[in-house]
Design a protein around this motif. Structure first.
Motif, short mmCIF file in Angstrom:
data_model
loop_
_atom_site.label_atom_id
_atom_site.label_comp_id
_atom_site.label_asym_id
_atom_site.label_seq_id
_atom_site.Cartn_x
_atom_site.Cartn_y
_atom_site.Cartn_z
N UNK A 190 0.74 -1.23 0.04
CA UNK A 190 0.03 0.10 -0.13
C UNK A 190 0.79 1.23 0.15
N UNK A 191 2.14 1.03 -0.12
CA UNK A 191 3.16 2.09 0.02
C UNK A 191 2.84 3.09 -1.18
N UNK A 192 2.75 4.54 -0.74
CA UNK A 192 2.57 5.34 -2.13
C UNK A 192 3.43 5.36 -3.15
N UNK A 193 3.08 5.67 -4.24
CA UNK A 193 4.06 5.87 -5.33
C UNK A 193 4.22 4.44 -6.06
N UNK A 194 3.69 3.35 -5.74
CA UNK A 194 3.71 2.11 -6.30
C UNK A 194 2.50 1.93 -7.30
N UNK A 195 2.56 1.16 -8.42
CA UNK A 195 1.14 0.97 -9.08
C UNK A 195 1.14 -0.55 -9.27
N UNK A 196 0.06 -1.05 -9.74
CA UNK A 196 -0.23 -2.47 -9.96
C UNK A 196 0.72 -3.24 -11.23
N UNK A 197 1.21 -4.08 -11.00
CA UNK A 197 1.98 -4.59 -12.23
C UNK A 197 1.86 -6.04 -11.94
N UNK A 198 1.92 -6.88 -13.09
CA UNK A 198 2.04 -8.41 -13.08
C UNK A 198 3.16 -9.00 -12.30
N UNK A 199 2.69 -9.94 -11.49
CA UNK A 199 3.87 -10.81 -10.66
C UNK A 199 3.73 -12.22 -10.88
N UNK A 200 4.71 -12.92 -10.63
CA UNK A 200 4.56 -14.32 -10.61
C UNK A 200 4.56 -14.70 -9.24
N UNK A 201 3.48 -15.12 -8.71
CA UNK A 201 3.32 -15.51 -7.34
C UNK A 201 3.86 -17.11 -7.18
N UNK A 202 4.73 -17.22 -6.30
CA UNK A 202 5.36 -18.44 -6.19
C UNK A 202 4.92 -19.11 -4.79
N UNK A 203 4.13 -20.21 -4.77
CA UNK A 203 3.59 -20.66 -3.52
C UNK A 203 4.09 -21.79 -2.96
N UNK A 204 4.33 -21.64 -1.60
CA UNK A 204 5.28 -22.43 -0.92
C UNK A 204 4.42 -23.38 0.11
N UNK A 205 4.46 -24.22 0.49
CA UNK A 205 3.84 -25.13 1.51
C UNK A 205 4.89 -25.58 2.35
N UNK A 206 4.41 -26.09 3.71
CA UNK A 206 5.31 -26.64 4.75
C UNK A 206 6.18 -27.92 4.07
N UNK A 207 7.43 -27.71 4.21
CA UNK A 207 8.44 -28.72 3.58
C UNK A 207 8.95 -28.29 2.39
N UNK A 208 8.38 -27.35 1.59
CA UNK A 208 8.77 -27.04 0.39
C UNK A 208 10.49 -26.36 0.39
#
Length: 251
Positions: free
Chosen positions: A92-110
Motif C-alpha cells: 500500500x506504499x504510496x508511489x507504487x502501481x499495480x503490475x503483473x507478478x509471478x506468485x510462487x506458492x510454498x507450503x510446509x516442507x517446500x
C-alpha cells in the motif's frame, strides 16, 4: 538450524510455515535474472514475500500479513508447489502501481533454497547492480540498508570490485528519490529528518534526467518521451534545475 520460517536441512533451506507467497515481477522472467527449469525456479534472492497461517488466505488476511524481504543477494534455486500470475500492487506504499507478478506458492516442507552452497561469482554482483540501475530494488528495504546489502553481495561472492564503496553509494543516493517529489534526491529529505527509511522511490537514470530539467531529458534517452514530459512541465509551470552548460548555450 531454524530461523523464523526457514529451517536448514543438510545443504538446503526448507519452509516450515503453513503457507508462503513470494512475489516476482513478470518483467524479471523476461531477463536472465529468473527462469523456470522444470519444477525448479531459478531467481535472484532479493524479493518480497508474505507468510500466512492459513492455506487459503482471504483478502483481509493478505492485507494484514506483513510484507517481508528475502535478502540473499545471489542466484538461488527453489521448488514451489504452485505458481500463478497476478496483477497486484505489491504494497500500500504510496508511489507504487499495480503490475503483473509471478506468485510462487510454498507450503510446509517446500525447498526455499535447494543448495545453500552458493556458487561465488561476479555475475551475482552484476545482477545486483543491474537490479539497482533498473530501479527494481524492493522498497521494503530500508534506505540505510541498501549499501549494507551491496557489501553483503560483494563479500558473499568473494568479489574485489577495486572500486571505492563511495562510488556505489553515490549511485544509490541518486537513484533513490523522494516519493512525493521525485525531482528531489531522497538523501536531502531524509537528511533533514522529514521522511522515513522507506519513503523513497527507486528511479532509473533516464527518469532522473527527465525529472531534473527539459535539457537533461532531451539530451539523454527516449527523445519522444522526454519531449512530452518537457511540454507538460512547461504547461504546469513545474520548477526545473538549470545545468551550468545551459547557461553557456543560452549566451
Amino acid at each position: 538450524m531454524k530461523v523464523g520460517y526457514i529451517k536448514k536441512e543438510g545443504d538446503s533451506a526448507v519452509f516450515i510455515g503453513t503457507y508462503m507467497e513470494a512475489y516476482i515481477p513478470v518483467a524479471t522472467f523476461e531477463t536472465t535474472n529468473a527462469m523456470e527449469l522444470g519444477d525448479t525456479v531459478r531467481i535472484f534472492g532479493l524479493f518480497n514475500f508474505k507468510v500466512f497461517n492459513t492455506l487459503e488466505p482471504s483478502e483481509a488476511d493478505r492485507q494484514k500479513a506483513k510484507l517481508e524481504t528475502f535478502g540473499l543477494p545471489a542466484v538461488m534455486d527453489c521448488t514451489p508447489t504452485e505458481q500463478e500470475t497476478r496483477i497486484m500492487q505489491i504494497s500500500e506504499t504510496e508511489g507504487l502501481q499495480k503490475e503483473p507478478h509471478i506468485v510462487l506458492k510454498f507450503y510446509n516442507g517446500d525447498l526455499l533454497v535447494k543448495n545453500l552452497n552458493i556458487i561465488k561469482s561476479v555475475d551475482n554482483v552484476e545482477i545486483f547492480l543491474k537490479i539497482l540501475n533498473a530501479a527494481k530494488i524492493p522498497r521494503t528495504i530500508p534506505y540505510d540498508a541498501l549499501p549494507k546489502l551491496l557489501d553483503k553481495c560483494v563479500d558473499l561472492n568473494g568479489v574485489n570490485a577495486r572500486v571505492s564503496p563511495l562510488v556505489y553509494e553515490t549511485l544509490m543516493t541518486e537513484i533513490c528519490r523522494y516519493y512525493k517529489d521525485p525531482s528531489k534526491p531522497f538523501r536531502l529529505v531524509i537528511g533533514a529528518g522529514k521522511a522515513g527509511q522507506n519513503d523513497y522511490i527507486p528511479m532509473r537514470i533516464r527518469g532522473i534526467a527527465q525529472n531534473n530539467s527539459t535539457y537533461t531529458g532531451i539530451t539523454f534517452e527516449e527523445f519522444d518521451t522526454s519531449a512530452v514530459i518537457a511540454v507538460n512541465k512547461k504547461r504546469y509551470n513545474v520548477p526545473q534545475q538549470q545545468s551550468p552548460i545551459e547557461k553557456v548555450l543560452k549566451f
